[in-house]
Design an enzyme around this catalytic site. Sequence first.
Site, PDB file in Angstrom:
ATOM      1  N   HIS A 181      -9.890   0.742   0.093  1.00 48.79           N
ATOM      2  CA  HIS A 181      -9.359   1.154   1.333  1.00 48.79           C
ATOM      3  C   HIS A 181     -10.444   1.974   2.414  1.00 48.79           C
ATOM      4  O   HIS A 181     -12.077   2.403   2.072  1.00 48.79           O
ATOM      5  CB  HIS A 181      -9.312   2.794   0.882  1.00 48.79           C
ATOM      6  CG  HIS A 181      -8.008   3.818   0.812  1.00 48.79           C
ATOM      7  ND1 HIS A 181      -7.618   3.542  -0.627  1.00 48.79           N
ATOM      8  CD2 HIS A 181      -7.191   3.862   1.984  1.00 48.79           C
ATOM      9  CE1 HIS A 181      -6.153   3.460  -0.923  1.00 48.79           C
ATOM     10  NE2 HIS A 181      -6.114   4.255   0.436  1.00 48.79           N
ATOM     11  N   GLU A 195     -10.685   3.274   7.416  1.00 47.92           N
ATOM     12  CA  GLU A 195      -9.477   4.074   8.391  1.00 47.92           C
ATOM     13  C   GLU A 195     -10.583   5.496   9.127  1.00 47.92           C
ATOM     14  O   GLU A 195     -10.138   5.950  10.290  1.00 47.92           O
ATOM     15  CB  GLU A 195      -9.060   4.390   6.692  1.00 47.92           C
ATOM     16  CG  GLU A 195      -7.777   5.735   6.845  1.00 47.92           C
ATOM     17  CD  GLU A 195      -7.438   6.166   5.687  1.00 47.92           C
ATOM     18  OE1 GLU A 195      -8.309   6.001   4.379  1.00 47.92           O
ATOM     19  OE2 GLU A 195      -6.327   7.263   5.619  1.00 47.92           O
ATOM     20  N   ASP A 227       1.799   4.218   2.607  1.00 45.42           N
ATOM     21  CA  ASP A 227       0.945   4.859   2.353  1.00 45.42           C
ATOM     22  C   ASP A 227       0.980   6.021   1.427  1.00 45.42           C
ATOM     23  O   ASP A 227       1.108   5.843  -0.046  1.00 45.42           O
ATOM     24  CB  ASP A 227       0.146   5.583   3.678  1.00 45.42           C
ATOM     25  CG  ASP A 227      -1.736   5.984   3.013  1.00 45.42           C
ATOM     26  OD1 ASP A 227      -2.031   5.295   2.017  1.00 45.42           O
ATOM     27  OD2 ASP A 227      -2.168   6.226   3.630  1.00 45.42           O
ATOM     28  N   HIS A 266       0.425  -1.237  -0.289  1.00 46.89           N
ATOM     29  CA  HIS A 266      -0.107  -0.278   0.021  1.00 46.89           C
ATOM     30  C   HIS A 266       0.993   1.402   0.054  1.00 46.89           C
ATOM     31  O   HIS A 266       1.481   1.573   0.739  1.00 46.89           O
ATOM     32  CB  HIS A 266      -0.951   0.153   1.143  1.00 46.89           C
ATOM     33  CG  HIS A 266      -2.546   0.892   1.775  1.00 46.89           C
ATOM     34  ND1 HIS A 266      -3.233   0.846   0.888  1.00 46.89           N
ATOM     35  CD2 HIS A 266      -1.735   2.583   1.288  1.00 46.89           C
ATOM     36  CE1 HIS A 266      -4.016   2.447   1.177  1.00 46.89           C
ATOM     37  NE2 HIS A 266      -3.401   2.900   1.146  1.00 46.89           N
TER      38      HIS A 266
HETATM   39  O1  LIG Z   1      -4.832   7.024   3.066  1.00 41.03           O
HETATM   40  C1  LIG Z   1      -5.481   7.617   2.296  1.00 41.03           C
HETATM   41  N1  LIG Z   1      -7.557   7.335   2.136  1.00 41.03           N
HETATM   42  C2  LIG Z   1      -7.677   7.498   1.400  1.00 41.03           C
HETATM   43  N2  LIG Z   1      -6.965   7.598   0.275  1.00 41.03           N
HETATM   44  C3  LIG Z   1      -6.502   8.702   0.077  1.00 41.03           C
HETATM   45  C4  LIG Z   1      -5.236   7.733   0.907  1.00 41.03           C
HETATM   46  N3  LIG Z   1      -3.746   8.836   0.690  1.00 41.03           N
HETATM   47  C5  LIG Z   1      -4.427   8.533  -1.034  1.00 41.03           C
HETATM   48  N4  LIG Z   1      -5.463   8.720  -1.082  1.00 41.03           N
HETATM   49  C6  LIG Z   1      -6.091   9.052  -2.689  1.00 41.03           C
HETATM   50  O2  LIG Z   1      -5.683   8.348  -3.281  1.00 41.03           O
HETATM   51  C7  LIG Z   1      -5.269   8.895  -4.349  1.00 41.03           C
HETATM   52  C8  LIG Z   1      -4.789   8.109  -5.821  1.00 41.03           C
HETATM   53  O3  LIG Z   1      -3.346   7.670  -5.092  1.00 41.03           O
HETATM   54  C9  LIG Z   1      -4.599   9.924  -3.968  1.00 41.03           C
HETATM   55  O4  LIG Z   1      -4.362  11.551  -4.674  1.00 41.03           O
HETATM   56  C10 LIG Z   1      -5.335  10.260  -2.767  1.00 41.03           C
HETATM   57  O5  LIG Z   1      -6.377  11.536  -2.844  1.00 41.03           O
HETATM   58 ZN   LIG Z   2      -3.131   5.111   0.675  1.00 40.41          ZN
END
Ligand SMILES: O=c1[nH]cnc2c1ncn2[C@@H]1O[C@H](CO)[C@@H](O)[C@H]1O
Ligand SMILES: [Zn+2]
Length: 358
Positions: free
Chosen positions: A205, A208, A297, A17
């Site tokens: 996802h 979270e 992440d 991830h």
């Molecule tokens: O931890 C997270 N939770 C939800 N969305 C995320 C997280 N980190 C990044 N992104 C989202 O995933 C998109 C594509 O890579 C990023 O542009 C961000 O908006």
């Molecule tokens: Zn993520």
Amino acid sequence: MPMDEKLVRAAPKALLHDHLDGGLRPQTVLELATEVRHPLPADDVESLGQWFRDAADSGSLERYLETFDHTVAVMQRADQLERVARECVEDLAADGVVYAEVRWAPEQHLAEGLTAPEAIDAVQGGFDRGMAEAAENGHPIVVRQLLTAMRHQARSREIAELAVAYRDAGVAGFDIAGAEAGFPPTRHLDAFEYLQRENAHFTIHAGEAFGLPSIWEAIQWCGADRLGHGVRIIDDIALADPAGPRLGRLAAYVRDNRIPLEMCPTSNLQTGAASSIADHPIGPLTELRFRVTVNTDNRLMSGTSMTREMLLLGDAFGYGPSDLLWFTVNAMKSAFLPFDERLRIINDVIKPGYAALT
Ligand SMILES: O=c1[nH]cnc2c1ncn2[C@@H]1O[C@H](CO)[C@@H](O)[C@H]1O
Ligand SMILES: [Zn+2]
């Protein structure tokens, strides 16, 4: 045995991830932004790196995600995507990562006229070059793409079709990301049902910023192979029960079915999903032998690396090399790579790598 940075960096690690647009080098953001005249909140490498870490450290997933405006803005052309992808592989290899699935959302990179297939090819070009260079430098690494659809948008079916079309060309699976509250995974049921009919892999996802219902939907409605984060599964476990920890039905299902949890400790502190590493659910979930994996992440926003995440966990929970090996094998077992290729990395790379450490 306590772990120092040198040992953890040398240990082979697997990463499931990691966001491509969350892992740029500050220097690269600066150079690309100058070139396209994108205004940034800071104008030197040091303060820009700091800005990303501070701005992402807001306690809210929505505010955390706003920082991506600046990385996505400089990833709109094929040469930009290729550079970012190549540097990503270089950085992971230098950190001792031997297998990585790196996700990104093609729909966010089409503002300057690229088509989604062109964008995917550009990222793959960067990964291929990065892998070739890493092998030449004696740090072989296997990297695959995961295509992400944004959960507040409505392009998931189209992105899922691309993930299937590119499954033999470097794309190992599919994901949905973005703000979780108000955008349940069932909004994208059509995409997930399509992927299941195509025998394709996907992660979601979930759990979270939002709790158990999101995890339940991801698994029982959408059929997710893995959970992105999944930290809130802890809410279905009575840890203080005098008879010992008691799992609710959903937590038991997740553990019984060995559903992988892609845990990202530092990121969770920044978005408020956990209050400290020592209080992070990864401790009890590991003790209860869930299929826990450790991930970065967003290396830029969290100022982190696999080595750093493992060291933080080592400090908080006393983990040593055998725990690191367990997390790494868990990740490889959960990878969206064909079984024979997973086995090869475990037997030929990871096990000998750990044997050489101790
Ligand atoms: O931890 C997270 N939770 C939800 N969305 C995320 C997280 N980190 C990044 N992104 C989202 O995933 C998109 C594509 O890579 C990023 O542009 C961000 O908006
Ligand atoms: Zn993520």
